[in-house]
Design a protein around this motif. Structure first.
Motif, PDB file in Angstrom:
ATOM      1  N   ALA A 139       0.872  -1.261  -0.108  1.00  0.00           N
ATOM      2  CA  ALA A 139      -0.136   0.222   0.105  1.00  0.00           C
ATOM      3  C   ALA A 139       0.825   1.105  -0.042  1.00  0.00           C
ATOM      4  CB  ALA A 139      -1.109  -0.147   1.170  1.00  0.00           C
ATOM      5  N   HIS A 140       0.438   2.309  -0.794  1.00  0.00           N
ATOM      6  CA  HIS A 140       1.119   3.372  -0.770  1.00  0.00           C
ATOM      7  C   HIS A 140       0.661   4.149   0.527  1.00  0.00           C
ATOM      8  CE1 HIS A 140      -2.227   6.118  -1.930  1.00  0.00           C
ATOM      9  NE2 HIS A 140      -2.236   5.325  -3.145  1.00  0.00           N
ATOM     10  N   LYS A 141       1.469   5.387   0.889  1.00  0.00           N
ATOM     11  CA  LYS A 141       1.139   5.971   2.260  1.00  0.00           C
ATOM     12  C   LYS A 141      -0.146   6.809   2.319  1.00  0.00           C
ATOM     13  CE  LYS A 141       2.738  10.130   3.368  1.00  0.00           C
ATOM     14  NZ  LYS A 141       3.941  11.147   3.733  1.00  0.00           N
ATOM     15  N   TRP A 142      -0.874   7.097   1.076  1.00  0.00           N
ATOM     16  CA  TRP A 142      -2.092   7.528   1.147  1.00  0.00           C
ATOM     17  C   TRP A 142      -3.195   6.584   1.143  1.00  0.00           C
ATOM     18  CZ3 TRP A 142       0.480  11.779  -2.238  1.00  0.00           C
ATOM     19  CH2 TRP A 142       1.236  12.756  -1.268  1.00  0.00           C
ATOM     20  N   GLN A 143      -2.990   5.368   0.854  1.00  0.00           N
ATOM     21  CA  GLN A 143      -4.117   4.252   0.461  1.00  0.00           C
ATOM     22  C   GLN A 143      -5.246   4.403   1.371  1.00  0.00           C
ATOM     23  OE1 GLN A 143      -2.368   1.811  -1.873  1.00  0.00           O
ATOM     24  NE2 GLN A 143      -4.429   1.450  -2.577  1.00  0.00           N
ATOM     25  N   ALA A 144      -4.966   4.239   2.809  1.00  0.00           N
ATOM     26  CA  ALA A 144      -6.089   4.503   3.783  1.00  0.00           C
ATOM     27  C   ALA A 144      -6.841   5.842   3.662  1.00  0.00           C
ATOM     28  CB  ALA A 144      -5.551   4.193   4.965  1.00  0.00           C
ATOM     29  N   LEU A 145      -6.223   6.885   3.404  1.00  0.00           N
ATOM     30  CA  LEU A 145      -6.642   8.247   3.372  1.00  0.00           C
ATOM     31  C   LEU A 145      -7.529   8.403   2.247  1.00  0.00           C
ATOM     32  CD1 LEU A 145      -6.762  11.156   4.347  1.00  0.00           C
ATOM     33  CD2 LEU A 145      -4.888  11.659   2.732  1.00  0.00           C
ATOM     34  N   PHE A 146      -7.216   7.865   1.177  1.00  0.00           N
ATOM     35  CA  PHE A 146      -8.058   7.737  -0.417  1.00  0.00           C
ATOM     36  C   PHE A 146      -9.237   7.036  -0.114  1.00  0.00           C
ATOM     37  CE2 PHE A 146      -4.513   8.920  -3.815  1.00  0.00           C
ATOM     38  CZ  PHE A 146      -4.053   9.868  -2.739  1.00  0.00           C
TER      39      PHE A 146
END
Length: 298
Positions: free
Chosen positions: A177-184
């Motif tokens: 997962a990239h660092k913003w996966q959960a944010l997106f």
């Protein structure tokens, strides 16, 4: 030139490996297990390594040390309930690696440090490499002390570099997962999102900085940072790319301390800025590709 990288399959370490492979450089991964087939775009070497080991570094010209032991997804506060174990693994382990590199005749060691070493400076401070480290977390303290111990080993034939990086973004490796996966995903699901802004740097720009430092023979401490990014503006780009109509989170009014990167700029380093963020967005919005076989170890 032969390069060894610890933490090579993590989000940040992968960028150093891919940059070196793209230049035709021989890269050796130091880790607990070899990267799975297809994780990198070209073959790499592998030597067993875990924090605390003194690995075989014979024939290695340069070392980039990214490996860091912490609770999943956490750096600050990543020690959990075991601060002594955290320090032993990350500080003592790093020093053992630095000493092994010096003994093996590895000429350059680049340590991936962090803006966390500046932790206690008031928000809005212009952060320069001449400031005395003032960490407010165990993570920052370990990074600052590892820097100090690395530079204590410096000699005419052993060139230490500490690259103090801000938050790193960019597409993740297969199965990651990239660092913003959960944010997106929170934004897609219209979940509450707290206002926040901070400094960001694309991983490819960080790797370019490391290349420049190696090519010029520079040594010492270098800040690496690029854009000051508000979640409101980031998610506005996501909304446009994906046709999302949810309201955006409010902008943050928090003051942010920004690392000054004049030392790198003087060597010719120019990060990609907002244009690179926009160009990276399609890859960040795609679903993660599946990876067969055992998961990679940082």
């Amino acid at each position: 030139m032969t390069l060894a990288v610890t933490g090579a399959t993590g989000l940040v370490g992968r960028f150093f490996v891919e940059e070196a492979l793209a230049r035709g450089e021989s890269v050796t991964i130091l880790g607990r297990t070899p990267p799975p087939p297809g994780f990198f775009p070209a073959p790499t070497g592998f030597r067993p390594y875990a924090l605390g080991d003194r690995p075989d570094l014979s024939g290695i010209d340069a070392l980039i040390h990214c490996a860091f032991s912490h609770l999943p997804g956490r750096y600050r506060g990543g020690e959990g309930s075991d601060p002594e174990g955290f320090t032993r693994a990350n500080l003592d382990g790093s020093v053992a690696l630095f000493e092994a590199a010096r003994a093996a005749g590895t000429g350059t060691v680049l340590f991936l440090s962090s803006r966390a070493v500046y932790g206690r400076y008031p928000p809005g401070t212009a952060l320069t490499e001449t400031l005395t480290p003032y960490p407010d977390t165990l993570y920052g303290k370990v990074k600052a002390e590892a820097e100090r111990r690395l530079f204590a080993l410096a000699s005419d034939s052993f060139a230490p570099v500490a690259l103090r990086a801000t938050g790193i973004y960019g597409a993740a490796g297969p199965g990651r997962a990239h660092k913003w996966q959960a944010l997106f995903e929170d934004f897609r699901q219209d979940r509450p999102i707290a206002p926040r802004r901070g400094t960001e740097l694309h991983g490819a720009d960080l790797a370019a900085a490391a290349r420049l430092l190696r090519d010029t023979g520079a040594r010492g401490i270098f800040n690496a940072s690029d854009i000051l990014l508000d979640r409101h503006d980031l998610l506005a780009l996501v909304a446009e790319a994906e046709g999302i109509l949810h309201p955006l989170p409010p902008r943050s009014d928090a003051a942010v301390s920004v690392m000054q990167c004049d030392r790198l700029a003087a060597l010719g380093w120019t990060p990609g800025g907002i244009a690179r963020l926009k160009a990276s967005l399609p890859a960040l919005c795609r679903p993660r590709p599946a990876l067969t076989g055992p998961g990679p170890a940082d």
